[in-house]
Design a protein around this motif. Structure first.
Motif, short mmCIF file in Angstrom:
data_model
loop_
_atom_site.label_atom_id
_atom_site.label_comp_id
_atom_site.label_asym_id
_atom_site.label_seq_id
_atom_site.Cartn_x
_atom_site.Cartn_y
_atom_site.Cartn_z
N SER A 38 0.83 -1.21 0.00
CA SER A 38 0.00 0.00 0.00
C SER A 38 0.87 1.26 0.00
O SER A 38 2.01 1.26 0.45
CB SER A 38 -0.91 0.00 1.22
OG SER A 38 -0.14 0.12 2.39
N ASP A 39 0.30 2.31 -0.52
CA ASP A 39 1.02 3.59 -0.54
C ASP A 39 0.95 4.24 0.84
O ASP A 39 -0.12 4.39 1.41
CB ASP A 39 0.40 4.52 -1.57
CG ASP A 39 0.61 4.02 -2.99
OD1 ASP A 39 1.64 3.35 -3.21
OD2 ASP A 39 -0.25 4.29 -3.84
N ILE A 40 2.09 4.62 1.37
CA ILE A 40 2.16 5.27 2.68
C ILE A 40 2.40 6.76 2.45
O ILE A 40 3.33 7.15 1.75
CB ILE A 40 3.30 4.70 3.54
CG1 ILE A 40 3.04 3.21 3.80
CG2 ILE A 40 3.42 5.45 4.84
CD1 ILE A 40 4.17 2.52 4.51
N VAL A 41 1.52 7.58 3.04
CA VAL A 41 1.65 9.04 2.92
C VAL A 41 2.16 9.57 4.26
O VAL A 41 1.52 9.37 5.30
CB VAL A 41 0.31 9.68 2.55
CG1 VAL A 41 0.45 11.19 2.47
CG2 VAL A 41 -0.21 9.11 1.25
N LEU A 42 3.27 10.22 4.24
CA LEU A 42 3.85 10.80 5.45
C LEU A 42 3.51 12.28 5.54
O LEU A 42 3.50 12.98 4.53
CB LEU A 42 5.36 10.62 5.47
CG LEU A 42 5.86 9.17 5.45
CD1 LEU A 42 7.37 9.15 5.36
CD2 LEU A 42 5.39 8.43 6.68
N ALA A 43 3.27 12.73 6.75
CA ALA A 43 3.01 14.14 6.96
C ALA A 43 4.32 14.93 6.86
O ALA A 43 5.39 14.40 7.16
CB ALA A 43 2.38 14.36 8.33
N PRO A 44 4.25 16.18 6.44
CA PRO A 44 5.47 16.98 6.37
C PRO A 44 6.09 17.13 7.76
O PRO A 44 5.39 17.18 8.77
CB PRO A 44 5.01 18.33 5.84
CG PRO A 44 3.57 18.25 5.62
CD PRO A 44 3.08 16.90 6.01
N HIS A 45 7.37 17.21 7.80
CA HIS A 45 8.09 17.28 9.07
C HIS A 45 8.77 18.64 9.19
O HIS A 45 9.43 19.09 8.27
CB HIS A 45 9.14 16.17 9.14
CG HIS A 45 9.95 16.17 10.38
ND1 HIS A 45 9.41 15.89 11.61
CD2 HIS A 45 11.25 16.45 10.60
CE1 HIS A 45 10.35 15.98 12.52
NE2 HIS A 45 11.49 16.33 11.93
N ALA A 46 8.57 19.31 10.33
CA ALA A 46 9.20 20.61 10.57
C ALA A 46 10.08 20.50 11.81
O ALA A 46 9.65 20.00 12.85
CB ALA A 46 8.14 21.67 10.78
N ASP A 47 11.28 20.95 11.69
CA ASP A 47 12.20 20.96 12.82
C ASP A 47 12.01 22.24 13.63
O ASP A 47 11.84 23.32 13.07
CB ASP A 47 13.65 20.90 12.33
CG ASP A 47 13.97 19.57 11.67
OD1 ASP A 47 13.43 18.55 12.14
OD2 ASP A 47 14.74 19.57 10.70
N PRO A 48 12.02 22.13 14.96
CA PRO A 48 11.88 23.34 15.78
C PRO A 48 13.10 24.24 15.63
O PRO A 48 14.22 23.78 15.44
CB PRO A 48 11.78 22.79 17.21
CG PRO A 48 12.30 21.41 17.14
CD PRO A 48 12.13 20.93 15.75
#
Length: 69
Positions: A2-12
């Protein structure tokens, strides 16, 4: 598979204290000014003539526990 969609990641990002200090001082000054008007602007310590400020802040004064009469 299945296709896995990752959320965007923001560094503090660290904010230097030197950039925060003026805003903290400004907020503290506004807080002290608000406490003065709610708690002390009446009677002998009044800086403004009349009871306009007192009556405008009357309910807030009682809500915060300041006696006024």
């Amino acid at each position: 598979m299945s296709d896995i969609v990752l959320a965007p990641h923001a560094d503090p990002v660290a904010v230097p204290v030197a950039e925060l200090l003026p805003w903290v001082l400004f907020g503290g000054l506004l807080l002290l000014l608000a406490i003065y008007f709610v708690g002390a602007e009446q009677g002998a310590t009044s800086r403004f003539p009349g009871m306009y400020v007192h009556e405008f802040l009357h309910d807030g004064r009682h809500l915060l526990g300041f006696p006024c009469h």
